[in-house]
Design an enzyme around this catalytic site. Structure first.
Site, PDB file in Angstrom:
ATOM      1  N   GLY A  46     -14.709  33.339  69.179  1.00 39.58           N
ATOM      2  CA  GLY A  46     -14.855  33.351  70.627  1.00 39.58           C
ATOM      3  C   GLY A  46     -14.703  34.761  71.163  1.00 39.58           C
ATOM      4  O   GLY A  46     -14.056  35.603  70.540  1.00 39.58           O
ATOM      5  N   GLN A  51     -12.975  41.012  77.527  1.00 38.74           N
ATOM      6  CA  GLN A  51     -12.619  41.681  76.279  1.00 38.74           C
ATOM      7  C   GLN A  51     -13.546  42.842  75.955  1.00 38.74           C
ATOM      8  O   GLN A  51     -13.230  43.666  75.109  1.00 38.74           O
ATOM      9  CB  GLN A  51     -12.631  40.686  75.113  1.00 38.74           C
ATOM     10  N   CYS A  94      -6.668  36.804  68.064  1.00 38.96           N
ATOM     11  CA  CYS A  94      -7.502  37.304  69.157  1.00 38.96           C
ATOM     12  C   CYS A  94      -8.128  38.629  68.740  1.00 38.96           C
ATOM     13  O   CYS A  94      -7.447  39.485  68.177  1.00 38.96           O
ATOM     14  CB  CYS A  94      -6.637  37.492  70.405  1.00 38.96           C
ATOM     15  N   LEU A  95      -9.415  38.782  69.024  1.00 37.04           N
ATOM     16  CA  LEU A  95     -10.101  40.031  68.682  1.00 37.04           C
ATOM     17  C   LEU A  95      -9.500  41.217  69.425  1.00 37.04           C
ATOM     18  O   LEU A  95      -9.608  42.350  68.965  1.00 37.04           O
ATOM     19  CB  LEU A  95     -11.597  39.912  68.977  1.00 37.04           C
ATOM     20  N   HIS A 136      -8.471  29.163  75.113  1.00 39.60           N
ATOM     21  CA  HIS A 136      -8.103  30.562  74.843  1.00 39.60           C
ATOM     22  C   HIS A 136      -9.020  31.507  75.621  1.00 39.60           C
ATOM     23  O   HIS A 136      -8.566  32.459  76.258  1.00 39.60           O
ATOM     24  CB  HIS A 136      -8.209  30.803  73.328  1.00 39.60           C
ATOM     25  N   GLU A 137     -10.338  31.232  75.574  1.00 40.85           N
ATOM     26  CA  GLU A 137     -11.295  32.117  76.253  1.00 40.85           C
ATOM     27  C   GLU A 137     -11.206  31.989  77.770  1.00 40.85           C
ATOM     28  O   GLU A 137     -11.313  32.996  78.484  1.00 40.85           O
ATOM     29  CB  GLU A 137     -12.724  31.847  75.759  1.00 40.85           C
ATOM     30  N   HIS A 140      -8.537  34.130  78.966  1.00 42.91           N
ATOM     31  CA  HIS A 140      -8.959  35.532  79.097  1.00 42.91           C
ATOM     32  C   HIS A 140      -9.588  35.780  80.467  1.00 42.91           C
ATOM     33  O   HIS A 140      -9.377  36.833  81.072  1.00 42.91           O
ATOM     34  CB  HIS A 140      -9.994  35.899  78.031  1.00 42.91           C
TER      35      HIS A 140
END
Length: 174
Positions: A46, A51, A94-95, A136-137, A140
């Site tokens: 994701g 991000q 997480c990226l 999660h996204e 963000h």
């Protein structure tokens, strides 16, 4: 398509609430394509627009098994319209917070209303990893990170580790 740079915590932009998308146009569709390329290259399941420094309410995800064909999903202006009382716990990463993984408990199933890449209104229900990833996204998009679900001591340790990692990387590029 272009591979974009992923911001890393503690970048302040990751704490900024993203703005709604005014219109789903070619610019948004190009952004979605670039986000998918960036997510797959990372690799991740994701990626939210904040991000990559774009403060719009857009995210992409693909939670298909590695051996299965890709199943990319793009959500524009997503909104959770229902969440189960039942919860599930997944080890999240997480990226934007590389190499950190923690178990996070969230609703096990969610229904999300969103616009697709063509601007059509859609609604989809997710469970398992899909539910975790969608939540999660969406977090963000609201300036919230998965580490915010942790206790203050653990969150502080992760913050210090990420600051140290950023300093080390900065020295390597000098």
């Amino acid at each position: 398509m272009a591979k974009l740079e992923i911001l890393e915590y503690p970048d302040d932009r990751l704490r900024t609430k993203a703005a709604p998308v005014v219109a789903v146009d070619d610019e948004v569709r190009t952004l979605v394509d670039d986000m998918l390329e960036t997510m797959y290259a990372a690799p991740g399941v994701g990626l939210a627009a904040p991000q990559i420094g774009v403060m719009k309410r857009i995210f992409v995800m693909d939670v298909a098994d590695k051996e299965a064909p890709p199943e990319p999903v793009a959500m524009i202006d997503p909104q959770v319209v229902w969440a189960s009382e039942e919860t599930s716990t997944y080890e999240e990463g997480c990226l934007s917070i590389p190499e950190i993984y923690e178990e996070i408990t969230r609703p096990a199933r969610v229904r999300v209303k969103f616009l697709d890449r063509d601007g059509a209104e859609r609604e989809a229900e997710f469970d398992g990893l899909g539910a975790t990833c969608a939540q999660h996204e969406i977090d963000h998009l609201d300036g919230k990170l998965f580490i915010d679900y942790l206790g203050s001591v653990k969150r502080s340790l992760i913050t210090q580790k990420m600051k140290k990692l950023k300093r080390e990387r900065a020295k390597e590029t000098d």
